[in-house]
Design an enzyme around this catalytic site. Structure first.
Site, PDB file in Angstrom:
ATOM      1  N   LYS A   1      -9.888   0.516  -3.485  1.00  0.00           N
ATOM      2  CA  LYS A   1     -10.019   0.171  -2.042  1.00  0.00           C
ATOM      3  C   LYS A   1     -10.590   1.563  -1.336  1.00  0.00           C
ATOM      4  O   LYS A   1      -9.937   2.566  -1.521  1.00  0.00           O
ATOM      5  CB  LYS A   1      -8.648  -0.339  -1.464  1.00  0.00           C
ATOM      6  CG  LYS A   1      -8.382  -0.472  -0.178  1.00  0.00           C
ATOM      7  CD  LYS A   1      -7.178  -1.098   0.271  1.00  0.00           C
ATOM      8  CE  LYS A   1      -6.917  -1.163   1.879  1.00  0.00           C
ATOM      9  NZ  LYS A   1      -5.883  -1.590   2.252  1.00  0.00           N
TER      10      LYS A   1
ATOM     11  N   LYS B   1      -6.528   3.454  -4.078  1.00  0.00           N
ATOM     12  CA  LYS B   1      -7.209   3.556  -2.625  1.00  0.00           C
ATOM     13  C   LYS B   1      -7.312   5.051  -2.244  1.00  0.00           C
ATOM     14  O   LYS B   1      -6.451   5.748  -2.411  1.00  0.00           O
ATOM     15  CB  LYS B   1      -5.960   2.742  -1.742  1.00  0.00           C
ATOM     16  CG  LYS B   1      -6.518   2.782  -0.464  1.00  0.00           C
ATOM     17  CD  LYS B   1      -5.205   2.058   0.477  1.00  0.00           C
ATOM     18  CE  LYS B   1      -5.472   2.075   1.917  1.00  0.00           C
ATOM     19  NZ  LYS B   1      -4.191   1.465   2.672  1.00  0.00           N
TER      20      LYS B   1
ATOM     21  N   ASP C   1       0.925  -1.090   0.059  1.00  0.00           N
ATOM     22  CA  ASP C   1      -0.009  -0.071  -0.073  1.00  0.00           C
ATOM     23  C   ASP C   1       0.829   1.207   0.005  1.00  0.00           C
ATOM     24  O   ASP C   1       1.527   1.555   1.058  1.00  0.00           O
ATOM     25  CB  ASP C   1      -0.840  -0.078   1.186  1.00  0.00           C
ATOM     26  CG  ASP C   1      -1.990  -1.055   0.937  1.00  0.00           C
ATOM     27  OD1 ASP C   1      -1.723  -2.046   0.813  1.00  0.00           O
ATOM     28  OD2 ASP C   1      -3.134  -0.808   1.393  1.00  0.00           O
TER      29      ASP C   1
END
Length: 248
Positions: free
Chosen positions: A204, A175, A111
């Protein structure tokens, strides 16, 4: 409502066994263990909880990633961690080294926080080159990358431009947030990202998904992953709604 292609988000069908329907939701959750005040005992307990609830991944502080990957080995729960967290302002070389170390320690999903300063400055060449550098490291190792925008600081045009860059670079997820900014995922941002991300780029949500109703709401928008620290509460409610016995 915006729907995601069924290759990413199978519809929950009445014909499926309840346990399969539970997994549809459990495998949306990246269990977050990122608060810097968490003790080793709390990290160990968090990994145990993720295994018990069979979530998608444990997103853990980098220093504890190797231990986490060892505990998750042989399970269907992936080990994940953060790169350039939480502000994205490390040099590209540092982020690359973080990614290499994470993969060496067993990371399966990275991430990665964009350089927010560069995004706000409109230096798209730099932003694109940095995302490409870290994505290449992940993909060359056969692992996945999620690109964190930190939407609370951006306008819609900047979010759309980031989606376009991520499309071009074939990242795995876009994300919304780190969970450490001034705001988390919003339905409006998720709709925007799902609209402007290619079908092969997943979305996400992070920050603000606190209950099962919230998880279902973002799922209906095409979200395939959610960062969550309230995993137990969310999935206990899921199991209750599906008529499954609680996890001890």
């Amino acid at each position: 409502m915006i729907r995601l292609a069924t290759t990413f988000l199978p519809r929950v069908s009445q014909g499926f066994p309840m346990t399969n329907r539970y997994q549809d939701f459990a495998k949306m959750i990246d269990h977050s263990l990122l608060q810097p005040t968490m003790t080793v005992d709390q990290l160990e307990a968090g990994i145990s909880l993720a295994l018990e609830y069979d979530v998608a991944s444990v997103c853990i502080m980098p220093y504890y990633l190797k231990r986490c990957a060892e505990r998750l080995a042989g399970s269907t729960v992936k080990a994940s961690t953060t790169i350039g967290f939480p502000h994205g302002v490390q040099t590209t070389q540092v982020k690359q080294r973080e990614a290499e170390q994470a993969i060496s320690d067993g990371c399966e999903e990275l991430d990665f926080v964009v350089n927010i300063s560069k995004v706000l400055s409109g230096d798209w060449e730099f932003v694109s080159a940095e995302i490409e550098a870290v994505t290449k490291i992940a993909h060359d190792a056969g692992q996945a990358v999620k690109i964190i925008f930190e939407n609370c600081y951006l306008d819609d045009a900047q979010k759309i431009r980031l989606c376009e860059i991520c499309n071009d670079l074939n990242v795995d997820w876009v994300k919304t947030s780190t969970g450490f900014g001034t705001g988390g995922a919003t339905l409006e941002d998720l709709k925007l990202m799902r609209t402007h991300a290619n079908a092969n780029v997943q979305v996400k949500a992070a920050g603000g998904i606190r209950d099962f109703e919230g998880l279902k709401a973002v799922r209906d928008l095409g979200v395939t992953r959610c960062g969550a620290s309230r995993t137990k509460d969310i999935l206990d409610a899921c199991r209750t709604e599906l008529g499954l016995s609680p996890i001890a």
